[in-house]
Scaffold this motif. Structure first.
Motif, PDB file in Angstrom:
ATOM      1  N   GLY A 302      68.750 -13.550  84.657  1.00  0.00           N
ATOM      2  CA  GLY A 302      69.035 -14.779  83.551  1.00  0.00           C
ATOM      3  C   GLY A 302      67.960 -14.975  83.140  1.00  0.00           C
ATOM      4  N   ASN A 303      66.652 -15.346  83.670  1.00  0.00           N
ATOM      5  CA  ASN A 303      65.428 -15.634  83.225  1.00  0.00           C
ATOM      6  C   ASN A 303      65.015 -14.628  82.160  1.00  0.00           C
ATOM      7  N   ALA A 304      65.072 -13.124  82.709  1.00  0.00           N
ATOM      8  CA  ALA A 304      64.593 -12.170  81.981  1.00  0.00           C
ATOM      9  C   ALA A 304      65.225 -11.995  80.854  1.00  0.00           C
ATOM     10  N   ARG A 305      66.568 -12.124  80.737  1.00  0.00           N
ATOM     11  CA  ARG A 305      67.521 -12.087  79.466  1.00  0.00           C
ATOM     12  C   ARG A 305      67.161 -13.077  78.391  1.00  0.00           C
ATOM     13  N   THR A 306      66.972 -14.416  78.965  1.00  0.00           N
ATOM     14  CA  THR A 306      66.113 -15.551  78.026  1.00  0.00           C
ATOM     15  C   THR A 306      64.898 -15.100  77.500  1.00  0.00           C
ATOM     16  N   ILE A 307      64.087 -14.369  78.135  1.00  0.00           N
ATOM     17  CA  ILE A 307      62.892 -14.032  77.522  1.00  0.00           C
ATOM     18  C   ILE A 307      62.801 -12.830  76.575  1.00  0.00           C
ATOM     19  N   ILE A 308      64.036 -11.965  76.805  1.00  0.00           N
ATOM     20  CA  ILE A 308      64.103 -11.121  76.011  1.00  0.00           C
ATOM     21  C   ILE A 308      64.848 -11.628  74.529  1.00  0.00           C
ATOM     22  N   GLU A 309      65.660 -12.554  74.729  1.00  0.00           N
ATOM     23  CA  GLU A 309      66.582 -13.092  73.591  1.00  0.00           C
ATOM     24  C   GLU A 309      65.307 -13.827  72.751  1.00  0.00           C
ATOM     25  N   LYS A 310      64.527 -14.312  73.213  1.00  0.00           N
ATOM     26  CA  LYS A 310      63.537 -15.144  72.468  1.00  0.00           C
ATOM     27  C   LYS A 310      62.688 -14.233  71.880  1.00  0.00           C
ATOM     28  N   GLU A 311      62.269 -13.281  72.458  1.00  0.00           N
ATOM     29  CA  GLU A 311      61.600 -12.249  71.610  1.00  0.00           C
ATOM     30  C   GLU A 311      62.076 -11.358  70.559  1.00  0.00           C
TER      31      GLU A 311
END
Length: 312
Positions: A302-311
């Motif tokens: 979940g953290n990883a997907r949030t990072i990707i979405e923000k990028e």
């Protein structure tokens, strides 16, 4: 004493029923069981090639890129992380590779025809994690792995523990679990518990009378064919196979007989039943810890997907 022989016999009876019903033959079933995916503990080890695994890899490189820029590597500002997402850094000029001898399956060769062609040079060279060379200064900053003479600072900035990729992993997963030692090898990853239990299951299972009997039956089968080994590991790790880049005729004949004897003695079915039984027992004892590890993995994804979405 654990009563695992009835479980093995039950498995064989079930297999026979499937055969009469027109399902997998013994060779197909042996090949299916001779894989990491067929074991209970596999459910607790994430697949890096899955969507979740790829998301974590992508997020790691996004964070590592930012870290490298902070350390003074300005060129990383234009790095296309898509070109490195599935890679792990290798220091430029370092020979990297693993020999072809060996097998990626738990119990070694199981296909007589393939073994007759490749011998024990049966390792799959297609790896999900690729290697990519980096100049020494960048490699050190990315991984936090130092050789003699390497500086622990980059452009005046201290390199974080584990380098930029290690820092990125901690941001995604949180603080790693304590380091454990298994057979002299340090395990410090986020899945160290599952790997520790896997090793323990193998050690316990090999002491079981059913496993020892399977080794004896396999060895007797090999002796009839002119090969003298106490168990399959002794055959597959014969030092003679490591002396040449390609399999010799003797290696091919040995490996083919090895695979044939595994099928003729139901070796894989028997030892798999023993080890799977041990793994289930170990999972039962450590289920709370394993479930916590799995929950941590879900949070990390979940953290990883949030990072990707923000990028994006």
């Amino acid at each position: 004493m654990r009563k695992v022989l009835p479980l093995a016999l039950t498995g064989l009876l079930a297999l026979s029923a499937c055969q009469f019903a027109g399902h997998d033959d013994p060779a197909d079933e042996a090949h299916r069981l001779n894989s990491m995916e067929s074991f209970p503990l596999h459910a607790y080890i994430p697949d890096p090639s899955s969507d979740a695994g790829r998301a974590v890899g992508k997020a790691q490189w996004i964070l590592a890129k930012r870290c490298m820029v902070r350390l003074g590597f300005g060129g990383f500002a234009t790095l296309n992380t898509r070109t490195v997402e599935s890679t792990y850094p290798v220091r430029k000029g370092t020979f990297v590779g693993r020999g072809k001898v060996g097998d990626d399956s738990p119990y070694g060769v199981d296909d007589p025809d393939r073994a007759a062609e490749h011998g024990y040079h049966n390792r799959d060279q297609e790896e999900s994690s690729q290697s990519l060379e980096w100049p020494a200064e960048q490699y050190v900053a990315l991984t936090g792995t130092f050789d003699t003479g390497d500086s622990r600072r980059a452009h005046g900035h201290p390199i974080p523990e584990g380098g930029c990729l290690g820092q990125a992993t901690r941001k995604i997963y949180g603080h790693p679990p304590r380091t454990t030692k298994v057979n002299g090898l340090k395990l410090s990853g986020y899945y160290s518990l599952a790997l520790e239990l896997w090793y323990e299951s193998d050690k316990q299972a090999r002491k079981d009378p059913a496993w020892k009997k399977a080794d004896r039956e396999w060895s007797a089968c090999m002796k009839e064919k002119g090969f003298h080994y106490a168990d399959p590991d002794k055959a597959s790790f014969d030092t003679a196979w490591y002396r040449t880049g390609e399999p010799s005729g003797k290696e091919k004949r040995t490996a083919s007989a090895d695979a044939r004897c595994k099928l003729d003695t139901d070796y894989i079915h028997t030892v798999h039943a023993v080890q799977a039984h041990v793994q289930k027992a170990l999972i039962g004892k450590r289920k709370k810890d394993l479930d916590a590890m799995r929950a941590a993995e879900e949070r990390a994804v979940g953290n990883a997907r949030t990072i990707i979405e923000k990028e994006a």
